[in-house]
Design a protein around this motif. Structure first.
Motif, PDB file in Angstrom:
ATOM      1  N   ASP A  42       0.747  -1.129  -0.062  1.00  0.00           N
ATOM      2  CA  ASP A  42      -0.126   0.031  -0.006  1.00  0.00           C
ATOM      3  C   ASP A  42       0.921   1.309  -0.053  1.00  0.00           C
ATOM      4  O   ASP A  42       0.616   2.392  -0.482  1.00  0.00           O
ATOM      5  N   GLN A  43       2.075   1.158   0.627  1.00  0.00           N
ATOM      6  CA  GLN A  43       2.861   2.218   0.624  1.00  0.00           C
ATOM      7  C   GLN A  43       3.491   2.626  -0.698  1.00  0.00           C
ATOM      8  O   GLN A  43       3.621   3.614  -1.054  1.00  0.00           O
ATOM      9  N   LEU A  44       3.830   1.776  -1.424  1.00  0.00           N
ATOM     10  CA  LEU A  44       4.342   1.758  -2.641  1.00  0.00           C
ATOM     11  C   LEU A  44       3.180   2.139  -3.659  1.00  0.00           C
ATOM     12  O   LEU A  44       3.507   3.248  -4.495  1.00  0.00           O
ATOM     13  N   ILE A  45       2.082   1.746  -3.549  1.00  0.00           N
ATOM     14  CA  ILE A  45       0.807   2.299  -4.568  1.00  0.00           C
ATOM     15  C   ILE A  45       0.604   3.823  -4.046  1.00  0.00           C
ATOM     16  O   ILE A  45       0.317   4.695  -4.839  1.00  0.00           O
ATOM     17  N   GLN A  46       0.738   4.179  -2.706  1.00  0.00           N
ATOM     18  CA  GLN A  46       0.562   5.670  -2.186  1.00  0.00           C
ATOM     19  C   GLN A  46       1.624   6.437  -2.740  1.00  0.00           C
ATOM     20  O   GLN A  46       1.262   7.499  -3.055  1.00  0.00           O
ATOM     21  N   ALA A  47       2.974   5.846  -3.054  1.00  0.00           N
ATOM     22  CA  ALA A  47       3.743   6.777  -3.532  1.00  0.00           C
ATOM     23  C   ALA A  47       3.657   6.819  -5.073  1.00  0.00           C
ATOM     24  O   ALA A  47       3.790   8.121  -5.531  1.00  0.00           O
ATOM     25  N   ALA A  48       3.005   5.797  -5.679  1.00  0.00           N
ATOM     26  CA  ALA A  48       2.559   6.016  -7.152  1.00  0.00           C
ATOM     27  C   ALA A  48       1.529   7.097  -7.139  1.00  0.00           C
ATOM     28  O   ALA A  48       1.588   8.119  -8.059  1.00  0.00           O
ATOM     29  N   VAL A  49       0.860   7.135  -6.454  1.00  0.00           N
ATOM     30  CA  VAL A  49      -0.326   7.977  -6.582  1.00  0.00           C
ATOM     31  C   VAL A  49       0.004   9.440  -6.587  1.00  0.00           C
ATOM     32  O   VAL A  49      -0.675  10.376  -7.003  1.00  0.00           O
ATOM     33  N   TRP A  50       0.992   9.806  -5.537  1.00  0.00           N
ATOM     34  CA  TRP A  50       1.606  11.021  -5.419  1.00  0.00           C
ATOM     35  C   TRP A  50       2.235  11.645  -6.733  1.00  0.00           C
ATOM     36  O   TRP A  50       2.558  12.840  -6.787  1.00  0.00           O
ATOM     37  N   GLY A  51       2.335  10.798  -7.634  1.00  0.00           N
ATOM     38  CA  GLY A  51       3.162  11.261  -8.721  1.00  0.00           C
ATOM     39  C   GLY A  51       2.103  12.119  -9.528  1.00  0.00           C
ATOM     40  O   GLY A  51       0.832  12.185  -9.353  1.00  0.00           O
ATOM     41  N   PRO A  52       2.502  13.007 -10.350  1.00  0.00           N
ATOM     42  CA  PRO A  52       1.909  13.877 -11.278  1.00  0.00           C
ATOM     43  C   PRO A  52       0.936  13.164 -12.094  1.00  0.00           C
ATOM     44  O   PRO A  52       1.230  12.141 -12.825  1.00  0.00           O
ATOM     45  N   SER A  53      -0.125  13.696 -12.443  1.00  0.00           N
ATOM     46  CA  SER A  53      -1.084  13.143 -13.478  1.00  0.00           C
ATOM     47  C   SER A  53      -1.600  14.614 -14.389  1.00  0.00           C
ATOM     48  O   SER A  53      -1.894  15.614 -13.822  1.00  0.00           O
ATOM     49  N   GLY A  54      -1.790  14.077 -15.645  1.00  0.00           N
ATOM     50  CA  GLY A  54      -1.940  15.202 -16.693  1.00  0.00           C
ATOM     51  C   GLY A  54      -3.210  15.674 -16.330  1.00  0.00           C
ATOM     52  O   GLY A  54      -4.381  15.020 -16.273  1.00  0.00           O
ATOM     53  N   GLY A  55      -3.683  16.954 -16.103  1.00  0.00           N
ATOM     54  CA  GLY A  55      -4.765  17.781 -15.915  1.00  0.00           C
ATOM     55  C   GLY A  55      -5.425  17.311 -14.510  1.00  0.00           C
ATOM     56  O   GLY A  55      -6.514  17.479 -14.285  1.00  0.00           O
ATOM     57  N   ASN A  56      -4.485  16.639 -13.705  1.00  0.00           N
ATOM     58  CA  ASN A  56      -4.983  15.930 -12.470  1.00  0.00           C
ATOM     59  C   ASN A  56      -6.026  15.094 -12.859  1.00  0.00           C
ATOM     60  O   ASN A  56      -7.074  15.104 -11.700  1.00  0.00           O
ATOM     61  N   MET A  57      -6.313  14.393 -13.926  1.00  0.00           N
ATOM     62  CA  MET A  57      -7.650  13.584 -14.154  1.00  0.00           C
ATOM     63  C   MET A  57      -7.360  12.301 -13.213  1.00  0.00           C
ATOM     64  O   MET A  57      -8.251  11.805 -12.842  1.00  0.00           O
ATOM     65  N   GLN A  58      -6.141  11.957 -12.892  1.00  0.00           N
ATOM     66  CA  GLN A  58      -6.037  10.568 -11.927  1.00  0.00           C
ATOM     67  C   GLN A  58      -6.818   9.514 -12.504  1.00  0.00           C
ATOM     68  O   GLN A  58      -7.702   8.650 -11.679  1.00  0.00           O
ATOM     69  N   CYS A  59      -6.621   9.194 -13.971  1.00  0.00           N
ATOM     70  CA  CYS A  59      -7.410   7.953 -14.286  1.00  0.00           C
ATOM     71  C   CYS A  59      -6.648   6.689 -14.294  1.00  0.00           C
ATOM     72  O   CYS A  59      -6.910   5.780 -15.082  1.00  0.00           O
ATOM     73  N   TYR A  60      -5.506   6.637 -13.321  1.00  0.00           N
ATOM     74  CA  TYR A  60      -4.760   5.332 -13.197  1.00  0.00           C
ATOM     75  C   TYR A  60      -5.486   4.523 -12.158  1.00  0.00           C
ATOM     76  O   TYR A  60      -6.393   4.854 -11.666  1.00  0.00           O
ATOM     77  N   GLU A  61      -5.157   3.225 -12.700  1.00  0.00           N
ATOM     78  CA  GLU A  61      -5.536   1.949 -11.713  1.00  0.00           C
ATOM     79  C   GLU A  61      -4.363   1.180 -11.522  1.00  0.00           C
ATOM     80  O   GLU A  61      -3.503   1.108 -12.244  1.00  0.00           O
ATOM     81  N   TYR A  62      -4.271   0.564 -10.344  1.00  0.00           N
ATOM     82  CA  TYR A  62      -2.995  -0.233 -10.419  1.00  0.00           C
ATOM     83  C   TYR A  62      -3.666  -1.863 -10.003  1.00  0.00           C
ATOM     84  O   TYR A  62      -4.484  -2.090  -8.971  1.00  0.00           O
TER      85      TYR A  62
END
Length: 243
Positions: A42-62
C-alpha cells in the motif's frame, strides 16, 4: 553508438537522502520468495498515486498480484514474453557495453523468468485516457494556433500526443513506486515485455479491454545487495542551448 558508463558519483551520498536512493536503485531481478506485507505494498501504491497526473485527472488504476496461484498462471505468459525479448536483443552486448556486465544482466533476466511463479508481488499500472473533446470552436483555435503545418499533421500528432499523454500520466507514478521500493529495502524493476501479449495478460487479470497497461513491475525482497548504478556521465548527454 559507443559510450562509456561510470559508477554513480560518491558525492550523491552526501546530498539529500533521495539522491542516495536514486544513485543505488539498480534493477534487482533476483527476489526472495518471502511475502511482502500488504501495508508495505500500500505504501508503494501511495507513492505512485503522489506522482503527477496530466490535468490532475488521475485516471490510473493499479492491479497488484500477490496470490501464488494467479502468479503461477501468469508465469507461462511471462516466459513467452521474456523469450521473445531475449531473441530480439541477442546474446552479445551492443557496441559500447561491457560484455561481462551484459551477460550478468541477461542471467538475471533468465533467473527472474525461471522463478517468476515465486515472485512475491507484481504491480500492473493501468490508465484509460479520456477521449479528446474537439468541438468546432476548439478546432478553430487549434488551427489558428498551429497553422497549416499543424493541421497537415493533426491526425499523427493527436495519435502520438495521446500515447505520450497516457504514459506521462503513469510513468512518474511508476518511478515514485520504484524509489519507494528502494527506500523500503525492496527490489523492483520496470518491464514492458508483457505488451507483446497484452491481450492475454489483460484477460488473465480481468483488465477491461479499453484500459491500457503500461508496465509489469515485480516486487520483493532482494537476494543480493543494492549498490551504485553505472550510467553515462552527465557531460556526455547534455546539449547546452542547442543540439
Amino acid at each position: 553508438m559507443t559510450f562509456e558508463t561510470v559508477q554513480a558519483d560518491a558525492s550523491a551520498f552526501d546530498g539529500p537522502a533521495l539522491f542516495a536512493t536514486m544513485a543505488t536503485m539498480r534493477a534487482m531481478r533476483r527476489l526472495k520468495p518471502d511475502a511482502v506485507p500488504d501495508e508495505t505494498l500500500d505504501q508503494l501504491i501511495q507513492a505512485a498515486v503522489w506522482g503527477p497526473s496530466g490535468g490532475n485527472m488521475q485516471c490510473y488504476e493499479y492491479v497488484v498480484v500477490t496470490d501464488r496461484e494467479v502468479m503461477a498462471r501468469l508465469a507461462p505468459l511471462w516466459k513467452r514474453c521474456v523469450d521473445a525479448y531475449l531473441a530480439t536483443t541477442g546474446r552479445h552486448a551492443p557496441d559500447g557495453m561491457d560484455d561481462a556486465a551484459y551477460g550478468r544482466m541477461v542471467a538475471a533476466i533468465e533467473y527472474q523468468r525461471d522463478h517468476f511463479a515465486d515472485t512475491p508481488a507484481l504491480v500492473i499500472p493501468c490508465y484509460r485516457f479520456p477521449e479528446p473533446r474537439f468541438d468546432e470552436e476548439g478546432l478553430g483555435v487549434y488551427a489558428e494556433a498551429l497553422g497549416p503545418a499543424g493541421l497537415e499533421h493533426m491526425t499523427d500528432t493527436r495519435t502520438r500526443f495521446q500515447a505520450l499523454a497516457e504514459g506521462s500520466c503513469v510513468y512518474p507514478g511508476v518511478q515514485n513506486l520504484l524509489l519507494a521500493a528502494r527506500a523500503l529495502g525492496l527490489a523492483a524493476n520496470i518491464t514492458i515485455w508483457h505488451l507483446m501479449l497484452e491481450r492475454e495478460w489483460k484477460e488473465a487479470l480481468g483488465i477491461p479491454a479499453d484500459t491500457h497497461t503500461f508496465a509489469a513491475v515485480p516486487v520483493g525482497w532482494p537476494q543480493g545487495n543494492f549498490g551504485p548504478v553505472r550510467r553515462r556521465p552527465v557531460a556526455d548527454v547534455v546539449h547546452g542551448n542547442h543540439w
